[in-house]
Motif scaffolding. Structure first.
Motif, short mmCIF file in Angstrom:
data_model
loop_
_atom_site.label_atom_id
_atom_site.label_comp_id
_atom_site.label_asym_id
_atom_site.label_seq_id
_atom_site.Cartn_x
_atom_site.Cartn_y
_atom_site.Cartn_z
N ASP A 55 -16.07 5.99 -7.42
CA ASP A 55 -14.72 6.39 -7.87
C ASP A 55 -14.44 7.72 -7.29
N ALA A 56 -13.43 8.09 -6.77
CA ALA A 56 -12.99 9.40 -6.10
C ALA A 56 -12.74 10.34 -7.42
N THR A 57 -13.05 11.74 -6.95
CA THR A 57 -12.75 12.69 -7.80
C THR A 57 -11.73 13.34 -8.03
N GLY A 58 -10.65 13.14 -6.94
CA GLY A 58 -9.20 13.59 -7.19
C GLY A 58 -8.53 12.99 -6.18
N GLY A 59 -7.18 12.90 -6.20
CA GLY A 59 -6.09 12.44 -5.34
C GLY A 59 -5.72 11.31 -5.68
N GLU A 60 -5.05 10.37 -4.97
CA GLU A 60 -4.27 9.26 -5.06
C GLU A 60 -4.81 8.25 -4.17
N ILE A 61 -4.70 6.87 -4.40
CA ILE A 61 -4.96 5.86 -3.63
C ILE A 61 -3.86 4.77 -4.13
N ARG A 62 -2.98 4.50 -3.11
CA ARG A 62 -2.00 3.43 -3.38
C ARG A 62 -2.08 2.38 -2.60
N PHE A 63 -2.37 1.25 -3.07
CA PHE A 63 -2.50 -0.09 -2.00
C PHE A 63 -1.45 -1.17 -2.70
N GLN A 64 -0.67 -1.51 -1.62
CA GLN A 64 0.54 -2.47 -2.12
C GLN A 64 1.32 -1.71 -3.34
N ASP A 65 1.54 -0.60 -3.18
CA ASP A 65 2.24 0.23 -4.31
C ASP A 65 1.52 0.28 -5.61
N LEU A 66 0.35 -0.22 -5.96
CA LEU A 66 -0.30 -0.09 -6.94
C LEU A 66 -1.16 1.40 -6.92
N HIS A 67 -1.34 2.09 -8.02
CA HIS A 67 -2.30 3.29 -8.14
C HIS A 67 -3.61 2.56 -8.35
N VAL A 68 -4.52 2.62 -7.44
CA VAL A 68 -5.66 1.97 -7.56
C VAL A 68 -6.74 2.76 -8.50
N MET A 69 -6.51 4.10 -8.31
CA MET A 69 -7.38 4.97 -9.05
C MET A 69 -7.14 4.66 -10.70
N ASP A 70 -5.92 4.30 -11.27
CA ASP A 70 -5.62 4.12 -12.47
C ASP A 70 -5.78 2.64 -13.06
N LEU A 71 -6.31 1.77 -12.07
CA LEU A 71 -6.26 0.20 -12.72
C LEU A 71 -7.16 0.09 -13.74
N LYS A 72 -7.09 -0.85 -14.57
CA LYS A 72 -8.06 -1.05 -15.65
C LYS A 72 -8.86 -2.49 -14.85
N LYS A 73 -10.18 -2.71 -15.50
CA LYS A 73 -10.90 -3.44 -14.80
C LYS A 73 -10.50 -4.73 -14.26
N LYS A 74 -9.56 -5.44 -15.13
CA LYS A 74 -9.29 -6.85 -14.65
C LYS A 74 -8.17 -6.66 -13.73
N GLU A 75 -7.28 -5.52 -13.71
CA GLU A 75 -6.34 -5.73 -12.54
C GLU A 75 -7.11 -5.17 -11.20
N LEU A 76 -8.28 -4.30 -11.43
CA LEU A 76 -9.00 -3.88 -10.28
C LEU A 76 -9.44 -5.18 -9.53
N LYS A 77 -10.24 -6.11 -10.59
CA LYS A 77 -10.86 -7.26 -10.03
C LYS A 77 -9.65 -7.98 -9.12
N GLN A 78 -8.41 -8.00 -9.57
CA GLN A 78 -7.37 -8.76 -8.72
C GLN A 78 -7.16 -8.21 -7.66
N VAL A 79 -7.05 -6.74 -7.55
CA VAL A 79 -6.69 -6.08 -6.25
C VAL A 79 -7.97 -6.22 -5.22
#
Ligand code: ADP
Ligand code: ADP
Length: 239
Positions: A55-79
């Motif tokens: 996990d990054a400490t700060g900032g933002e990662i967007r992949f296909q317009d999703l906010h990767v750092m905010d994803l819950k476990k299940k959504e993260l698995k999908q991504v």
């Protein structure tokens, strides 16, 4: 819009060791981007932050317009099914065969025990065999991983990453353990397969000449910061 956007990314290990500081860049669909920089620059940390292996400490990662750092476990698995990973030391399971290691790339299966191949559908096995064929491994799909050469192991690493039809591949020093000939074979396959499938590639490399030869764009990292972001054409291996 970009496939991947990284904004002001920071990663701190412990109290005062900053591995990444204010890293920003974006990657377009279909691009082949190399990240270069000296050992300890932060390249591996950066790739690991992108799919949240760490996990990054700060900032933002967007992949296909999703906010990767905010994803819950299940959504993260999908991504993560959309983001394949390739490693310097291949990370294969030694006692499993080439096709079993390839099928292992299908996330979410209970595939940790022997007889792993029985868990997969006929379609999945056919797909694995087809990918292995493209990578020139059709003669050795039942060979154990520990009987392969380094270059063959990395081709299995690529097959395992491709089996989920990812949109992006993150490759962490994929050729650093290979001799120059095997390295060329791997880079050629990586370039060919991803171009054919329209997959975006981000690859950590420490050989500038290889980065120049294969990349659409190069991002240079030093001491955790972006120091170059531009076309491969303007660079020479002395830069
Ligand atoms: P590169 O891939 O460019 O060689 P790394 O991302 O591996 O660089 O490392 C960047 C910096 O972060 C280095 O100073 C390294 O020691 C530090 N680092 C990497 N992983 C960890 C970790 N798990 N704990 C503490 N420091 C780390
Ligand atoms: P590689 O180049 O094969 O990734 P590294 O030496 O960079 O090998 O890292 C090996 C492991 O050690 C990684 O999991 C990395 O996160 C961790 N690591 C790297 N530097 C440090 C450090 N200074 N402190 C603790 N762990 C580290």
């Amino acid at each position: 819009t970009a496939l991947l956007e990284v904004n002001h990314l920071t990663k701190q290990f412990g109290k005062d060791s900053k591995a990444l500081t204010d890293v920003s860049f974006s990657v377009q669909e279909g691009e082949f981007v190399s990240i270069i920089g000296p050992s300890g620059a932060g390249k591996s940390t950066l790739l690991r932050c992108l799919n949240r292996m760490i996990d990054a400490t700060g900032g933002e990662i967007r992949f296909q317009d999703l906010h990767v750092m905010d994803l819950k476990k299940k959504e993260l698995k999908q991504v993560r099914t959309k983001i394949g990973m390739i490693f310097q030391h291949y990370n294969l399971v030694n006692r499993l065969s080439v096709i079993e290691n390839t099928l292992h790339g299908i996330l979410g299966t209970k595939s940790t025990l022997a007889g792993v191949i029985g868990y997969y559908s006929k379609e999945e096995k056919q797909q694995a065999a087809q990918i292995l064929n493209v990578l020139g491994l059709n003669e050795m799909i039942y060979k154990r991983a520990d009987q392969l050469s380094g270059g063959q192991k990395q081709r299995v690493g690529i097959a395992r990453a491709l089996i989920q039809n990812p949109r992006m591949l993150l490759c962490d020093e994929p050729i650093a353990s290979l001799d120059p000939n095997s390295a060329k074979v791997i880079m050629d396959y990586l370039k060919k397969v991803t171009a054919t499938m329209g997959i975006t590639v981000i690859v950590n490399l420490h050989q500038v000449d290889v980065a120049i030869k294969y990349s659409d764009r190069i991002i240079g990292i030093n001491k955790g910061q972006v120091v170059y972001n531009g076309s491969a054409k303007g660079l020479t291996s002395e830069d």
